[in-house]
Design an enzyme around this catalytic site. Sequence first.
Site, PDB file in Angstrom:
ATOM      1  N   ASP A  24      -1.540   6.368   7.760  1.00  0.00           N
ATOM      2  CA  ASP A  24      -0.988   5.005   7.762  1.00  0.00           C
ATOM      3  C   ASP A  24      -1.389   4.265   9.035  1.00  0.00           C
ATOM      4  O   ASP A  24      -0.631   3.473   9.587  1.00  0.00           O
ATOM      5  CB  ASP A  24       0.543   5.004   7.587  1.00  0.00           C
ATOM      6  CG  ASP A  24       1.122   3.610   7.384  1.00  0.00           C
ATOM      7  OD1 ASP A  24       0.357   2.697   7.010  1.00  0.00           O
ATOM      8  OD2 ASP A  24       2.332   3.419   7.614  1.00  0.00           O
ATOM      9  N   ALA A  51       0.821  -1.217   0.000  1.00  0.00           N
ATOM     10  CA  ALA A  51       0.000   0.000   0.000  1.00  0.00           C
ATOM     11  C   ALA A  51       0.856   1.269   0.000  1.00  0.00           C
ATOM     12  O   ALA A  51       0.389   2.323  -0.431  1.00  0.00           O
ATOM     13  CB  ALA A  51      -0.956   0.005   1.185  1.00  0.00           C
TER      14      ALA A  51
HETATM   15 CA    CA Z   1       1.437   1.022   5.713  1.00  0.00          CA
END
Ligand code: CA
Length: 703
Positions: free
Chosen positions: A327, A200
């Site tokens: 994140d 990601a």
């Molecule tokens: Ca990450």
Amino acid sequence: MGMVRFARLIAGIGALALAACSEAPTEFGAVDEARLLDAANDPDNWLSHGRTYAEDRFSPLADINLDNVGDLALAFAVELDTNRGQEATPIVVDGVMYFSTAWSKVMAIDAATGRELWRYDPKVDGAKGAHACCDVVNRGVAVWEGKVFVGAIDGRLIALDAATGDEIWDVVTVDQEQPYTITQAPRVVRGKVYIGNSGAEMGVRGYLSAYDAQSGELVWRFYTVPGNPADGPDGAASDEVFAQFAGETWNGSWWEMGGGGTVWDSLVYDADFDQLLVGVGNGSPWNHRARSAGEGDNLFLSSILALDPDTGAYKWHYQLNPGETWDYTATQQMTLADLEIDGRARKVVMQAPKNGFFYVIDRSNGKLISAEPYTYQNWAERIDLETGRPVEIPAARFADAPYLVTPSGLGAHAVHPMSYSPQTGLVYIPSMQVPSAYADDVNYKRNIGRWNTGVTFLTPPAGLVPGDTPEARRAYITAQTKGRLVAWDPVAQREVWGIDRDWPWNGGTLATGGKLVFEGTADGLFHAYDASNGDELWSFDTERGIVAGPISYRANGEQFIAVMAGYGGSMGMASETGWMRRPPPNGMLLVFKLGGTGWLDPVPAVQPRPYTATEERFTQAQIAEGQTQFFAFCTICHNGPTNPDLLSSPVAGDADAWQAVVTEGILSRRGMISFAPWIDADQVEAVRAYVLTEAERRNEMEN
Ligand code: CA
């Protein structure tokens, strides 16, 4: 064959093993559904990733206990072939240990003696390492009906013969043209092997796949984020839920960067409700404004998903961070437990995710029961128990001004396993405090195949933290960066005891029936504590940082404690603190027992190489351009101890050699790919200008 190899192995590392012969099993890898469902009553073995399907990492064994743990000593050690990070949890089945190592390699050994039975190398192309956001780690294998399953960093799922290590089948689970990797340990339920992927940070679309353990055929796939609407449905188990409600939670043109939502670590089978619980990762790019025009919850990012294990059909979800932008993944370990809360027996799933809150969730329906911070955090006031949504601190979204956010993307807890002792009722969390200054990257542009966050990571600007100079402000951040082993009461939602660590990114924990908790630390010590109060009872200097989680098992009638030592992962690649300037030594599997007689030779001291000196002079424009590109492309792999420190690299002193490595990619097989697709030769030279100028500045500071 084994003895010669074994003798050489032991001579090479100076570790002594008793020449005990244990009885080899007649059948290797004899794990089936009945054994897995009853694993709590099988203390001798560690049959699956978290020991049982509940993944509590509690070993009931009590031969090693509060009274005798002081006699714990090294039984044997197995040296590994790399100093990249070791994050695996070994599996032990009937006296045989199966474990994976960095670069997705696998070994089987006699669990009582360390004698090697076989080893397997999937021969991953080293250039693939450049797609791994956080080192070429592997978190473990799964064993089922005579087979050992491993996910490889290049996206393959591989089935090996548990007796010989021979490949039985392998299947490519991702589009290998895209920056997908696998670091996750597969899980097996009723003959299906489940595997997700990572990537990601680079820009991919996350999903979980189920494969038939016998044939390697794909059974179902569930995408965690929607694809490009213009492409229509995927023909996947996730189509229905995206059509019903999840697709509407996205805006902008998220599909261009994949959207993220990778399933890269936690995956738990909940037999009580016959459901698979799936931990889903962050968005791609991170920044909600860059990803989804700043609108929508973006399901199923940062969520726990419950799926039908046979069909992949959606059952429920709980989203931790709607519109995720830091994140903050929900990929951290999930542990199932039966708790009594407010006088009611509750079947819960517990998670200490990156965002710093400890969540207790009713797994019959996915409803939040409670959530309290287990460490310092400054992005939310609280989690609202009515709606299940966080009450955010608006400035934390760094829209109009930079924000010093804690936790940062490294998380308050990340890949390091936690454990839950039903004896003490406590969860043992290797927690972290790592602040980072985030700013909106208004000039964000996609770098296909490299990091894509949409976030500028700043040396904190004046005014954001105390300090007159950039150095002083960086020093403040370093002082704020630390770790803490937290013993957490999940019912009362409070800390019962804790131990401060000077550094974050320590090892996972193991709780045992001997009323002990084991944890390795970044400084290479392996500790045993009294599980009830945190008193230190024993430690051993392994001389290499530990990030993995320990296990316990019994073989030949004796209890063992095992842990993989070997520093790496995110901090190993990108530690901003620069606290560990010497490269780590090769990793090791270390196995302990009462009265063990093994030893380790001391690791020779390695002095950090001095910063490269230069007579060359560069223009201010060159240095500024180089700094921009350095932080965009280099620091993510070259800021920690694992990979070469560019500021002390002799290559930087030679313009031609520098171009050969960075532009032409002559070290590609070692993971240092050509950066020609992203920056031109002038920019590469500008990076060299910045590196040499910064090296000289540091030399002046040190002298
Ligand atoms: Ca990450």
